[in-house]
Design an enzyme around this catalytic site. Sequence first.
Site, PDB file in Angstrom:
ATOM      1  N   GLY A 255      -7.132 -10.316   0.906  1.00  0.00           N
ATOM      2  CA  GLY A 255      -5.947 -10.625   1.706  1.00  0.00           C
ATOM      3  C   GLY A 255      -5.416 -12.034   1.500  1.00  0.00           C
TER       4      GLY A 255
ATOM      5  N   GLY B 179     -12.038  -4.718   1.670  1.00  0.00           N
ATOM      6  CA  GLY B 179     -13.467  -4.392   1.554  1.00  0.00           C
ATOM      7  C   GLY B 179     -13.766  -3.517   0.348  1.00  0.00           C
TER       8      GLY B 179
ATOM      9  N   ARG C 236       0.829  -1.214   0.000  1.00  0.00           N
ATOM     10  CA  ARG C 236       0.000   0.000   0.000  1.00  0.00           C
ATOM     11  C   ARG C 236       0.866   1.268   0.000  1.00  0.00           C
ATOM     12  NH1 ARG C 236      -5.173  -1.294   3.934  1.00  0.00           N
ATOM     13  NH2 ARG C 236      -6.329  -2.445   2.364  1.00  0.00           N
TER      14      ARG C 236
ATOM     15  N   LYS D  39     -16.250 -17.485   3.761  1.00  0.00           N
ATOM     16  CA  LYS D  39     -17.556 -16.989   4.231  1.00  0.00           C
ATOM     17  C   LYS D  39     -18.521 -16.659   3.094  1.00  0.00           C
ATOM     18  CE  LYS D  39     -14.679 -14.513   6.300  1.00  0.00           C
ATOM     19  NZ  LYS D  39     -13.901 -13.504   6.092  1.00  0.00           N
TER      20      LYS D  39
HETATM   21  N1  LIG Z   1     -13.037 -25.737   2.023  1.00  0.00           N
HETATM   22  C1  LIG Z   1     -12.657 -24.908   2.961  1.00  0.00           C
HETATM   23  N2  LIG Z   1     -12.937 -25.140   4.246  1.00  0.00           N
HETATM   24  C2  LIG Z   1     -12.535 -24.301   5.211  1.00  0.00           C
HETATM   25  N3  LIG Z   1     -11.836 -23.164   4.985  1.00  0.00           N
HETATM   26  C3  LIG Z   1     -11.541 -22.903   3.727  1.00  0.00           C
HETATM   27  C4  LIG Z   1     -11.931 -23.730   2.650  1.00  0.00           C
HETATM   28  N4  LIG Z   1     -11.476 -23.172   1.511  1.00  0.00           N
HETATM   29  C5  LIG Z   1     -10.837 -22.048   1.851  1.00  0.00           C
HETATM   30  N5  LIG Z   1     -10.854 -21.873   3.173  1.00  0.00           N
HETATM   31  C6  LIG Z   1     -10.216 -20.788   3.951  1.00  0.00           C
HETATM   32  O1  LIG Z   1     -10.769 -19.549   3.595  1.00  0.00           O
HETATM   33  C7  LIG Z   1      -9.880 -18.548   4.047  1.00  0.00           C
HETATM   34  C8  LIG Z   1     -10.007 -17.333   3.139  1.00  0.00           C
HETATM   35  O2  LIG Z   1     -11.347 -16.893   3.181  1.00  0.00           O
HETATM   36  P1  LIG Z   1     -11.726 -15.355   3.048  1.00  0.00           P
HETATM   37  O3  LIG Z   1     -13.186 -15.326   2.810  1.00  0.00           O
HETATM   38  O4  LIG Z   1     -11.167 -14.619   4.225  1.00  0.00           O
HETATM   39  O5  LIG Z   1     -10.926 -15.001   1.709  1.00  0.00           O
HETATM   40  P2  LIG Z   1     -10.337 -13.661   1.132  1.00  0.00           P
HETATM   41  O6  LIG Z   1     -10.858 -13.507  -0.216  1.00  0.00           O
HETATM   42  O7  LIG Z   1      -8.882 -13.612   1.228  1.00  0.00           O
HETATM   43  O8  LIG Z   1     -10.988 -12.588   2.040  1.00  0.00           O
HETATM   44  P3  LIG Z   1     -10.539 -11.130   2.448  1.00  0.00           P
HETATM   45  O9  LIG Z   1     -10.782 -10.292   1.250  1.00  0.00           O
HETATM   46  O10 LIG Z   1     -11.495 -10.872   3.576  1.00  0.00           O
HETATM   47  O11 LIG Z   1      -9.112 -11.227   2.886  1.00  0.00           O
HETATM   48  C9  LIG Z   1      -8.508 -19.159   4.014  1.00  0.00           C
HETATM   49  O12 LIG Z   1      -7.940 -19.062   5.297  1.00  0.00           O
HETATM   50  C10 LIG Z   1      -8.754 -20.635   3.634  1.00  0.00           C
HETATM   51  O13 LIG Z   1      -8.001 -21.541   4.402  1.00  0.00           O
HETATM   52  O1  LIG Z   2      -7.591  -2.502   5.420  1.00  0.00           O
HETATM   53  C1  LIG Z   2      -8.636  -2.032   4.936  1.00  0.00           C
HETATM   54  O2  LIG Z   2      -9.495  -2.739   4.385  1.00  0.00           O
HETATM   55  C2  LIG Z   2      -8.783  -0.535   4.925  1.00  0.00           C
HETATM   56  O3  LIG Z   2      -7.646   0.103   5.384  1.00  0.00           O
HETATM   57  C3  LIG Z   2     -10.017  -0.101   5.664  1.00  0.00           C
HETATM   58  O4  LIG Z   2      -9.916  -0.392   7.016  1.00  0.00           O
HETATM   59  P1  LIG Z   2     -11.241  -0.530   7.886  1.00  0.00           P
HETATM   60  O5  LIG Z   2     -11.926  -1.794   7.477  1.00  0.00           O
HETATM   61  O6  LIG Z   2     -10.775  -0.539   9.324  1.00  0.00           O
HETATM   62  O7  LIG Z   2     -12.116   0.669   7.594  1.00  0.00           O
END
Ligand SMILES: Nc1ncnc2c1ncn2[C@@H]1O[C@H](COP(=O)(O)OP(=O)(O)OP(=O)(O)O)[C@@H](O)[C@H]1O
Ligand SMILES: O=C(O)[C@H](O)COP(=O)(O)O
Length: 437
Positions: free
Chosen positions: A392, A415, A55, A229
Amino acid sequence: MPPSMPEYKEGQTRKRNVYDVLEALKGGEGAKNVMVRVDFNVPINSDGKITDDSRIRGAIPTIEAILKSGNNAILMSHMGRPKKVQTGEDDGTERAALSLNQVVPRLKELTGADVRFVDDCIGEKAKQAVSELPKEGGAILVLENLRFYKDEEKNVAAFAKDLASNADAYINDAFGTAHRAHASVSGVPALLPPELCGIGCLVASEVAYLDFSTLGPNDKVAAIIGGSKVSSKLPVIKGLIDQVQILVLGGGLAYTFAKARGVSIGTSLCEDDMVETAKGFLADAEAKGVKLLLPVDAVAAKSFPSGPMSKDDTKTFDMVPGGGIEDGWMGLDVGPKTSALFKEGLAEATKIIFNGPMGVFEIPPFDEGTKALVDALEEDTKNGTITVVGGGDSVAALEQFGKTDAVSYVSTGGGATLELLSGDILPGVAAIADFKE
Ligand SMILES: Nc1ncnc2c1ncn2[C@@H]1O[C@H](COP(=O)(O)OP(=O)(O)OP(=O)(O)O)[C@@H](O)[C@H]1O
Ligand SMILES: O=C(O)[C@H](O)COP(=O)(O)O
């Protein structure tokens, strides 16, 4: 347009950007103070080391453009969610852990510029530090964490006014925070003349890569949504059905969709209250002619692994209606047939967005589905497809496989990326006026 900005077609309406603002600032005596909302909400470990500086690096082209133009850059950002500081319960620990002074050394290394820090973002201290900026420009002033004041998140007018009082112009380059209608995002630009407010290079690039509206008639967009999720990804999946031609669902959230199709899922992750919604999405995608790809096989284990697991302790199940995962088994990755299906389905796309891993990629052998997908994306990128990765864990997966440079673009948003993919207009972008070439 400079290389750090996306290319714009002649006559195209776009957002006013940092270069337009610097042009508007030309003339008059001495350097101007350009206030930049950046997102320096970066992960810092217990030794104070920044573990991911993307970032900060992302904001450098905008900062350098300002310095090169003979002006000064005042950087403002939040870091974390400092609730104790806001409520007065902090003993100094939270303030120190979330101080923006921690980014100053890295910023110095990256810019080689005169980087200063002031331990407030408004009031007398900030005003004094701004007044001491060099009249010939070329300096950076980092303000203290905006969220040390709860008025930032509440977008309190007086707080925005205090911030704006130190700015001759305003740039938003905080893509990661563009979905928050906070004082530094929405309040400050509303107080300055529109021709002196713009988006920075990072925001312009992110929006260009994540936007589907400018694609040609022969373009085909694919979105791959995985992760754990369903509930947090529902608005994204819903929004994407209206925007993409190919939708690939994998990871933990795919089991809720499998259940909606009558496929047994054993003890796999499932949000039961989302099954009906998932059914609705499947019908909606079909009605709208979206090619929807779901896993056709899954690699499962008897329980969630606490560490690397032998392949002998896993079992692969076909994910077909009437069949599926046996009771007592938990799906933790997509299987090889799914990887082949996804690769083939993605090959016809001209642009691919990937958000959320295909399985528990952190623990072998459940990393194989995500690895196969990343390999397919690498091949597609080499063949000219625009590939964009956000979220992430997806970015962490790319790093784990050493493939960060294998895709066209890695988004710095969490987000904000999801909200943009949902089809929402981000407050940080909405706050900036349009510009016609
Ligand atoms: N089949 C599964 N069962 C349980 N957990 C799982 C499965 N597939 C993936 N995961 C887990 O999902 C997690 C990632 O989910 P998340 O929804 O946070 O993804 P993300 O796109 O990186 O989200 P964010 O944008 O919030 O970082 C990982 O830690 C992974 O181990
Ligand atoms: O890491 C993020 O997604 C941004 O910096 C926003 O942070 P926040 O979810 O605490 O508003």
